[in-house]
Scaffold this active site. Structure first.
Site, mmCIF file in Angstrom:
data_model
loop_
_atom_site.group_PDB
_atom_site.id
_atom_site.type_symbol
_atom_site.label_atom_id
_atom_site.label_comp_id
_atom_site.label_asym_id
_atom_site.label_seq_id
_atom_site.Cartn_x
_atom_site.Cartn_y
_atom_site.Cartn_z
ATOM 1 N N ASP A 53 0.850 -1.200 0.000
ATOM 2 C CA ASP A 53 0.000 0.000 0.000
ATOM 3 C C ASP A 53 0.881 1.243 0.000
ATOM 4 O O ASP A 53 0.552 2.270 0.600
ATOM 5 C CB ASP A 53 -0.955 0.005 1.207
ATOM 6 C CG ASP A 53 -2.048 1.069 1.102
ATOM 7 O OD1 ASP A 53 -2.197 1.661 0.017
ATOM 8 O OD2 ASP A 53 -2.722 1.318 2.108
ATOM 9 N N ALA A 90 -1.562 7.429 6.202
ATOM 10 C CA ALA A 90 -1.683 7.701 4.768
ATOM 11 C C ALA A 90 -0.834 6.697 4.004
ATOM 12 O O ALA A 90 0.316 6.968 3.658
ATOM 13 C CB ALA A 90 -1.250 9.125 4.451
#
Length: 385
Positions: free
Chosen positions: A277, A311
């Site tokens: 990710d 994030a």
């Protein structure tokens, strides 16, 4: 003309188990022999000495957004190329180019850029596209920019499918939104993996989505309704469904070690997929960045918005593998979660394994899980070639 080489003196994580000392033969981009013990007669053969290091199948990242200062949504072909090269340098031989929620024209541009690079990669192979959003729940948006979040729209999705062609492999949605269940049915009818995240789905809503064909959970536990003993939610529904697999960001930040072990205990290595990710700060270190329309600060390797929301991550696949082993999960299972399970999820039986006839996608690691070299289709990746 056949061209073959032998990788010798390696500890091999083969599909059939770990070989403490072995050799692997590569011929025309395929694995053609796996030998236990020393190679008795090597005269006249092209030999690549593994120096006793660990040889594993090429890892596959089904969820990566960027690397080395390049974001795959930045509108450039170069961004896709850099992610391919960075993946290869960190032991990842195949990946899904992954979007974030955006304007439709930006998503279509990203898809077009991927199409220009696919098949011409210098590094890791692009095996598809993963769209994360924009059909996500604002309540569980995480770092997704709420300006771009909207309800599922099949007419809009048809444009994405048409632009992507066979490259669209996975779509992450929140199925509880209006039109969400219809979108699950639409995507599954086209052979696209339906993943769920950034979702506030209840247990019953998630169970219905799984009944309709959703089969994967994006970054499990992150960006979704938490487990409560009277409100079990999406995660428990996924735990109960044998056909549903889970992504895990094992970076010592997104998931507590006990949660990673719990996921592994319930789903096993065949139901769990290691991912990065990663955002474009991967490989650059601490600093201030822009990602998904947000200001992001990376400190101590942890990427956060100004309000402290995580994030994405900066972890690499070789680091995720090392972290997983350090949590007490066996090497063999950790390698499976990084290679064979994502390959099987994507319908790529020739990848993600060291087995006869498989693609010669392999990685040589030292005892700290640092990459010595990455082989893709029988070729050693070089950052300078």
């Amino acid at each position: 003309m056949k061209t073959s080489k032998w990788i010798t003196n390696v500890r091999v994580v083969a599909e059939t188990g770990i070989i403490d000392q072995g050799s692997v033969c590569v011929e025309n981009g395929r694995i053609t022999a796996i030998v236990e013990g020393e190679l008795v007669d090597s005269e006249g053969l092209e030999i690549l000495d593994g120096e006793g290091k660990l040889l594993i199948p090429g890892m596959i990242d089904v969820h990566i957004h960027g690397a080395k200062g390049y974001d795959m949504m930045d509108g450039t072909v170069r961004s896709i190329e850099v992610v391919s090269e960075t993946c290869a340098a960190t032991g990842c031989t195949s990946f899904l180019a992954t979007s974030v929620s955006s304007k439709m024209e930006d998503l279509l541009q990203m898809i077009d850029n991927v199409k220009q690079v696919a098949g011409k990669e210098r590094g890791a192979s692009i095996v598809g596209i993963h769209t994360e959003g924009p059909y996500l729940n604002i309540k569980r948006k995480g770092m997704q920019n709420e300006v771009f979040l909207r309800h599922p729209d099949i007419t809009e999705m048809e444009r994405v499918v048409e632009q992507s062609g066979s490259l669209l492999k996975m779509v992450t949605i929140a199925p509880e939104l209006p039109g969400g269940m219809e979108l699950v049915t639409y995507l599954r009818g086209r052979g696209i993996i339906v993943a769920i995240a950034h979702s506030d789905a209840t247990y019953d809503e998630a169970t219905e989505a799984f009944r309709l064909g959703a089969s994967h959970i994006t970054h499990c536990f992150n960006g979704m309704r938490p487990i409560h003993h009277r409100d079990p939610g999406l995660v428990v529904a996924a735990f109960e469904q044998p056909h549903v697999s889970l992504q895990a960001i094992v970076d010592h930040v997104h998931l507590h070690p006990a949660i990673v072990r719990l996921m592994h205990k319930i789903k096993g290595a065949e139901g769990m997929v290691l991912i990065t990710d990663a955002l474009h700060a991967m490989g650059l270190g601490d600093g201030d960045y822009q990602f998904g329309g947000h200001a992001v600060k990376v400190a101590g390797g942890v990427a956060q918005l100004e309000d402290g929301t995580l994030a994405s991550s900066t972890v690499t696949m070789n680091e995720a593998l090392r972290n997983t082993v350090e949590l007490g999960i066996s090497l063999e299972d950790a390698v499976t979660m990084a290679s064979r399970t994502p390959a099987d999820l994507l319908g790529l039986p020739q990848k993600g394994r060291i087995a006869l006839g498989a693609d010669a996608d392999m990685v040589l690691l030292d005892d700290q899980f640092q990459v010595t070299w990455t082989m893709i289709d029988g070729r050693i990746y070089s950052q300078t070639s």
